[in-house]
Design an enzyme around this catalytic site. Structure first.
Site, PDB file in Angstrom:
ATOM      1  N   HIS A 193       0.640  -1.080   0.001  1.00  0.00           N
ATOM      2  CA  HIS A 193      -0.161  -0.480  -0.271  1.00  0.00           C
ATOM      3  C   HIS A 193       0.880   1.290  -0.173  1.00  0.00           C
ATOM      4  O   HIS A 193       0.526   2.634  -0.126  1.00  0.00           O
ATOM      5  CB  HIS A 193      -0.769  -0.310   0.728  1.00  0.00           C
ATOM      6  N   GLU A 440     -10.602 -11.409  -4.813  1.00  0.00           N
ATOM      7  CA  GLU A 440      -9.579 -10.979  -4.012  1.00  0.00           C
ATOM      8  C   GLU A 440      -8.769 -12.500  -3.334  1.00  0.00           C
ATOM      9  O   GLU A 440      -7.563 -12.330  -3.521  1.00  0.00           O
ATOM     10  CB  GLU A 440      -9.605  -9.693  -2.930  1.00  0.00           C
ATOM     11  N   ASP A 464      -4.763  -7.943  -4.645  1.00  0.00           N
ATOM     12  CA  ASP A 464      -4.657 -10.021  -3.770  1.00  0.00           C
ATOM     13  C   ASP A 464      -5.135 -10.609  -3.848  1.00  0.00           C
ATOM     14  O   ASP A 464      -4.471 -12.074  -3.252  1.00  0.00           O
ATOM     15  CB  ASP A 464      -5.579  -9.150  -2.265  1.00  0.00           C
ATOM     16  N   CYS A 517     -10.217  -3.312 -10.026  1.00  0.00           N
ATOM     17  CA  CYS A 517      -9.216  -1.839  -9.561  1.00  0.00           C
ATOM     18  C   CYS A 517      -7.711  -2.722  -9.071  1.00  0.00           C
ATOM     19  O   CYS A 517      -7.494  -1.373  -8.615  1.00  0.00           O
ATOM     20  CB  CYS A 517     -10.292  -1.938  -9.359  1.00  0.00           C
TER      21      CYS A 517
HETATM   22  C1  PEP Z   1      -6.788  -5.267  -4.945  1.00  0.00           C
HETATM   23  O1  PEP Z   1      -6.702  -6.385  -3.588  1.00  0.00           O
HETATM   24  O2  PEP Z   1      -6.388  -5.654  -5.755  1.00  0.00           O
HETATM   25  C2  PEP Z   1      -7.627  -3.667  -4.507  1.00  0.00           C
HETATM   26  C3  PEP Z   1      -7.373  -2.945  -5.679  1.00  0.00           C
HETATM   27  O3  PEP Z   1      -7.674  -3.689  -2.836  1.00  0.00           O
HETATM   28  P1  PEP Z   1      -6.359  -3.123  -2.665  1.00  0.00           P
HETATM   29  O4  PEP Z   1      -4.555  -2.825  -2.772  1.00  0.00           O
HETATM   30  O5  PEP Z   1      -6.237  -1.799  -1.258  1.00  0.00           O
HETATM   31  O6  PEP Z   1      -5.936  -4.266  -1.207  1.00  0.00           O
HETATM   32 MG    MG Z   2      -6.732  -5.638  -2.101  1.00  0.00          MG
END
Ligand code: PEP
Ligand code: MG
Length: 585
Positions: A193, A440, A464, A517
């Protein structure tokens, strides 16, 4: 002689500047430049904080019981002495006067200098005195909290780049103010992140450089090549010249891309493609609109909750934030994800059971995302009520992260119904919402027949999905080479998800809207493959949107579909690489 270090490129572009080294524990204080001419006022803040801490220590000493051990008084004496030590008193003021750092930043910068010199000492007793200095600085930082500084100055002279062992995602957020032009960390992976936030800031960043924070010294001149994952320390004038040229070229090509902002995202064979933005805070809507995004595909609401200790945002504060996004987007669809707290995004509370420290062995497999929300239904409903209220102001979709079990699905809908009933009972206006599931974990792909029955839309979180399919910690640089979005198993899961969403047309009467996403959606090198797999909705950081649009405009889906199937059929790297090369045209 220039020192070259390699890491993982996570945010593109070139940064050239002087290194600012910071220990991870100190990154959460405010960092800004004080306005020119306000330096002495800032030094006065430091002076006032020292005076407050001196009184505090005197009071402590006066209150010591008569039979207290003599070491306690001596200990307080040491802290009083340190307070006036030139290394703290004078040198901290120098950071303010010479660099125009705010008082908190000056203190932590000087603490890092002192800590390094202690670490180099041979004498164990003296080495341990570092803890005393840290405690005094902690007290000074607390005293400063009661006084307000005046941000707003801009950096003069050379740009600054931040070098740290690690940067927590929430700490990274405060750098949206633009104090640093680049980031280097020792640890981290491409879709950690911290990397995601760096990309959203659109600032060159390289993570996983292992020894960077040990080898780079304060004020070293550093080049960060965010395209190739290269960090060059103390470069020769010829190298600097070369990178300045590259920097200029990449800025020019970005400006050229800007011309595509209002061009409809349509492929050569007329397929309409939806390009949405991922945001972390309501303020990011400006960048989303600036990139021409068709809406918000992912609002990571957990960033509203991080670093809030006991003071989590209440319903009104959340409602204001969600309504703000809906209104800013002026009728475009807005997808808001319920909090995905946990793993590398802890609450960072202080002793409230929501410990900032990760104490579990496998936090990524632990209480995170929807599991966390369902473990605290009252807190979950506060968020759901705020979302339902905001939905009265424009199109809003609720997205649920990391589902795997049918029980989680049913409980989520129960909580949503309860939240709606609570609002209605209070006579509060509620808007219509669509509800979607994030895919995910591989188990969720196998649960799609059930999910598609209940949910209005699907969003694939590839960050994920790769992590859980391949059992690779997305934030661990030591296995980063195995984190492969093109792994045949990942592509199979992606393809199956997209295909099943489309096939819902046959039994549900309509196809289920499906989007990606995760970071794959924002990688222009993968745009054709995803289009070939049938994807027509992509959500990414605003900074990536126009490069992806450029790929969409050049793509022919009818030609890409069989090529993507050829990639899917390959399990060995060599034939897969050949199939991918054909896709690249
Ligand atoms: C993902 O896991 O691709 C996602 C968009 O969520 P995050 O990156 O916030 O875990
Ligand atoms: Mg995620």
């Amino acid at each position: 002689m220039a020192l070259q270090m390699f890491g993982i490129p996570v945010s593109r572009g070139v940064a050239i500047g002087r290194a600012v080294l910071m220990s991870s524990a100190r990154l959460d204080v405010a960092h800004y430049f004080v306005e020119r001419g306000r330096e002495e006022a800032e030094v006065d803040r430091l002076r006032a904080a020292r005076a407050a801490v001196r009184s505090e220590l005197q009071a402590l000493q006066a209150e010591l019981p008569a039979d207290a051990p003599a070491e306690m008084a001596a200990f307080i004496d040491v802290h009083k002495m340190l307070l006036d030590d030139p290394q703290i008193a004078r040198e901290t003021a120098n950071w303010v006067r010479r660099r125009r750092y705010n008082a908190e930043w000056a203190l932590t910068a000087q603490l890092d200098v002192i800590a390094r010199s202690f670490d180099e000492m041979d004498d164990a007793y003296l080495r341990e005195r570092k803890a005393d200095v840290e405690q005094v600085v902690e007290r000074l930082l607390r005293a400063l909290r009661g006084t307000q500084g005046l941000p707003g100055g801009t950096q003069n002279g050379e740009d600054l780049v931040l070098v740290a062992h690690d940067i927590a995602p929430a700490d990274m957020m405060q750098f949206k103010q633009g104090v640093f032009r680049g980031f280097v960390t020792d640890i981290g992976g491409k879709t950690s992140h911290t990397a995601i936030v760096a990309r959203s800031l659109d600032i060159p960043a390289v993570v996983g450089v292992r020894e960077a924070s040990r080898l780079v010294r304060h004020d070293d001149r550093v080049i960060i090549d965010g395209d190739h994952g290269l960090v060059i320390v103390d470069p020769s004038p010829a190298i600097v010249e070369d990178y300045l040229r590259r920097k200029h070229d990449s800025e020019q090509s970005r400006q050229r891309l800007q011309q595509l902002r209002d061009t409809p995202a349509r492929t050569l064979d007329g397929q309409q493609v939806e390009l949405l933005a991922n945001i972390e805070l309501p303020e990011d809507c400006r960048a989303a609109l600036g990139s021409g995004a068709a809406g918000i595909g992912l609002f990571r609401t957990e960033f509203l909750f991080m670093k809030r200790a006991r003071d989590l945002p209440d319903e009104q504060e959340q409602f204001d934030a969600y309504r703000g996004v809906v209104q800013a987007m002026g009728g475009r669809p807005v997808t808001i994800r319920t909090i995905d707290i946990g793993a590398d995004k802890p609450f960072d509370g202080e002793g409230d059971g929501r410990d900032g420290e990760i104490t579990h062995l496998n936090p990524a497999l632990g209480l995170r995302a929807i599991r966390y929300s369902l473990s605290d239904p009252a807190m979950f409903r506060v968020q759901l009520r705020a979302l339902l209220r905001a939905a009265a102001f424009g199109p809003l979709r609720i997205l649920v992260p990391m589902l795997a079990h049918s029980r989680e699905l049913h409980q989520t809908f129960e909580q949503l119904e309860l939240a709606r009933a609570e609002l209605r009972a209070a006579g509060t206006e509620v808007g219509p919402v669509e509800v979607g599931a994030m895919i995910e974990v591989p188990g969720a792909v196998l649960m799609l027949p059930l999910f598609l029955r209940y949910f209005d839309f699907i969003s694939i979180g590839t960050n994920d999905l790769v992590q859980y399919t391949l059992a690779i910690d997305r934030a661990d640089e030591s296995v980063a080479d195995l984190y492969d979005p093109l792994h045949p198993a990942v592509l199979q899961l992606l393809s199956q998800t997209i295909a099943q969403c489309h096939a819902a047309r046959q039994w549900k009467g309509r196809a289920v809207h499906v989007s990606v996403c995760g970071e794959m959606a924002g990688d222009p090198q993968l745009t054709r493959l995803l289009l070939g797999l049938g994807l027509r909705s992509f959500s990414m950081h605003p900074a990536q949107l126009l490069s992806v649009k450029q790929e969409v405009l050049r793509a022919d889906c009818a030609r890409l579909a069989p090529l993507a199937q050829a990639v899917l059929a390959e399990f060995e790297p060599q034939p897969q690489a050949r199939a991918l090369a054909a896709l690249a045209g």
